[in-house]
Every structure is written in structure tokens, then in C-alpha cells.
Design an enzyme around this catalytic site. Structure first.
Site, PDB file in Angstrom:
ATOM      1  N   MET A  90       0.800  -1.220   0.000  1.00 34.48           N
ATOM      2  CA  MET A  90       0.000   0.000   0.000  1.00 34.48           C
ATOM      3  C   MET A  90       0.839   1.281   0.000  1.00 34.48           C
ATOM      4  SD  MET A  90      -2.645  -1.528  -0.535  1.00 34.48           S
ATOM      5  CE  MET A  90      -4.329  -0.980  -0.292  1.00 34.48           C
ATOM      6  N   HIS A 109      -5.178  -5.652  -8.483  1.00 35.64           N
ATOM      7  CA  HIS A 109      -6.105  -4.624  -8.004  1.00 35.64           C
ATOM      8  C   HIS A 109      -7.517  -5.219  -7.951  1.00 35.64           C
ATOM      9  CE1 HIS A 109      -7.556  -0.619  -7.190  1.00 35.64           C
ATOM     10  NE2 HIS A 109      -8.542  -0.878  -8.024  1.00 35.64           N
TER      11      HIS A 109
HETATM   12  C1  GAR Z   1      -5.908  -7.465  -2.414  1.00 35.04           C
HETATM   13  O1  GAR Z   1      -7.287  -7.624  -2.507  1.00 35.04           O
HETATM   14  C2  GAR Z   1      -5.406  -6.524  -3.492  1.00 35.04           C
HETATM   15  O2  GAR Z   1      -6.182  -6.571  -4.639  1.00 35.04           O
HETATM   16  C3  GAR Z   1      -5.517  -5.192  -2.803  1.00 35.04           C
HETATM   17  O3  GAR Z   1      -5.107  -5.434  -1.492  1.00 35.04           O
HETATM   18  C4  GAR Z   1      -5.523  -6.740  -1.119  1.00 35.04           C
HETATM   19  C5  GAR Z   1      -4.406  -7.420  -0.370  1.00 35.04           C
HETATM   20  O4  GAR Z   1      -4.850  -8.595   0.228  1.00 35.04           O
HETATM   21  N1  GAR Z   1      -4.683  -4.215  -3.432  1.00 35.04           N
HETATM   22  C6  GAR Z   1      -5.067  -2.959  -3.645  1.00 35.04           C
HETATM   23  O5  GAR Z   1      -6.121  -2.502  -3.273  1.00 35.04           O
HETATM   24  C7  GAR Z   1      -4.050  -2.101  -4.383  1.00 35.04           C
HETATM   25  N2  GAR Z   1      -4.632  -0.867  -4.792  1.00 35.04           N
HETATM   26  P1  GAR Z   1      -3.829  -9.675   0.807  1.00 35.04           P
HETATM   27  O6  GAR Z   1      -2.877  -8.933   1.749  1.00 35.04           O
HETATM   28  O7  GAR Z   1      -4.691 -10.631   1.562  1.00 35.04           O
HETATM   29  O8  GAR Z   1      -3.115 -10.282  -0.349  1.00 35.04           O
END
Ligand code: GAR
Length: 201
Positions: A90, A109
């Protein structure tokens, strides 16, 4: 065999899905390093659980984004990384960092880009009222969630959907899609021309 680094700030469910796919032999690469900007990130524990080197790089130890990204760059180069996989990382990456790895950084994403980029892609889609959303794996360029799209999977929005239920189904799609995209990269099956990413099999 390609060397993969995964950058994650949170739970790390995508990291885990990637590690499990690698262990099942479904990805023609190996994860050599996991890095987080959050000391508490469960992703770090998940990596260690799979005997992957896991590193916490604290933003507090650096004076600027460029300095932080230089440290990130140094770690990745030291480990001879071929592909940088953002899995819920992030932090925005500096232009310098992105240019150092042209078409070698992937992101996932939780929406069908170019719809709903940025933060809270799931909530944005739900509040907009779309009937279909999903997830996108794309190469990272200097814009916000704007690089060439590698793969997408659609997820229907059902009646009485909540952010939680929709997020769960999008996560399940992400866990299927990301290892496939990474494997295609590792096998040299992706070719980008302009905005379009062609897949050769
Ligand atoms: C995921 O859903 C990914 O798509 C999102 O963060 C989550 C991480 O989950 N990413 C974004 O929103 C980027 N803009 P995780 O830590 O369980 O893999």
C-alpha cells in the site's frame, strides 16, 4: 528459473496463494524474498512459514520516498530479482523505482480496471452499483493502477452484497489469477505493445 520478490503490507493472502502455487509446481519461478513496510504484516509471518526470507523495511528509517525506494531497490538487486510482485503493497512507488524495473513489476487490483482505481476498489464498485466487478493483474507504470493489463477475472455483484462478501469472492478470484499471470511472465509468454499485453502459449 526466475527469481520473484513479493511486496505486501497486509494479510498476505495473495502472497500465500502464490507460495502455494509455487510449491505445487504451477509457477516456473521461485519466491526468493518477501518485503513489507508494516512490521505487523501477517504477510511476513506467512513468508517465514514457507521458509522464505522476509524483511521489514520501516519507512520511518528513511527521509524520503526516494531513499526508501533506494533501499528497496538495493535489496531486490542483491537478491537478483527478475520480477517484483505487489500483493497489497500500500505504498506508492517512486518514478525512479518503477523505471528501474520496466515491465518487471506486477500489481493486483480488486476491480476491473480502468474502473475504480486507487484505494477501496471493492467499496467503490459496490457503492457505484455495478453488477459485475472483479480483479485485474497489470504491469506497473508511473500512473495509478494504469499499466498494461495482463489478466482480469469478472466477479458478479449479487443481491444483498456487503463489502465483506464481495471482497471474499474477489480474493478467491485473485488467488486463482495472480499465480497464472506470474507463471506466464516466468515462462516468457507475455509481450507488451503499447497498452496491450499479448499472451503467447
Ligand atoms: C488485495 O485484494 C489486493 O487486490 C488489494 O489489497 C488486497 C491485499 O490482500 N490491493 C489494492 O487494493 C491495491 N490498490 P492480501 O494482503 O490478503 O493479499
Amino acid at each position: 528459473m526466475k527469481n520473484i520478490a513479493v511486496l505486501a503490507s497486509g494479510v498476505g493472502s495473495n502472497l500465500e496463494a502464490i507460495l502455494e502455487a509455487v510449491e505445487r509446481g504451477e509457477v516456473a519461478g521461485r519466491v526468493v524474498l518477501a518485503i513489507s513496510d508494516q512490521v505487523e504484516a501477517a504477510a511476513l509471518e506467512k513468508a517465514r512459514g514457507h521458509r522464505i526470507k522476509a524483511l521489514f523495511l520501516s519507512p520511518k528509517n528513511y527521509n524520503s520516498r526516494e531513499e526508501y525506494d533506494q533501499a528497496l531497490f538495493d535489496q531486490l538487486k542483491k537478491t537478483q530479482v527478475d520480477l517484483v510482485v505487489l500483493a497489497g503493497f500500500m505504498r506508492l512507488l517512486s518514478t525512479y523505482f518503477i523505471r528501474s524495473f520496466p515491465l518487471q513489476i506486477m500489481n493486483i487490483h480488486p476491480s476491473l480496471l480502468p474502473a475504480f482505481p486507487g484505494l477501496d476498489g471493492v467499496e467503490q464498485a459496490l457503492n457505484y452499483g455495478v453488477k459485475v466487478t472483479g480483479c485485474t493483474v497489470h504491469f506497473v507504470d508511473e500512473g495509478l493502477d494504469s499499466g498494461p493489463i495482463i489478466l482480469q477475472e469478472a466477479v458478479p455483484v449479487i443481491q444483498n452484497e456487503t463489502i465483506m462478501t464481495l471482497q471474499q469472492r474477489i480474493h478467491a478470484a485473485e488467488h486463482r489469477l495472480y499465480p497464472i499471470a506470474i507463471d506466464l511472465f516466468c515462462r516468457g509468454k507475455l509481450q507488451v505493445e503499447g497498452r496491450r499485453c499479448f499472451i503467447f502459449d
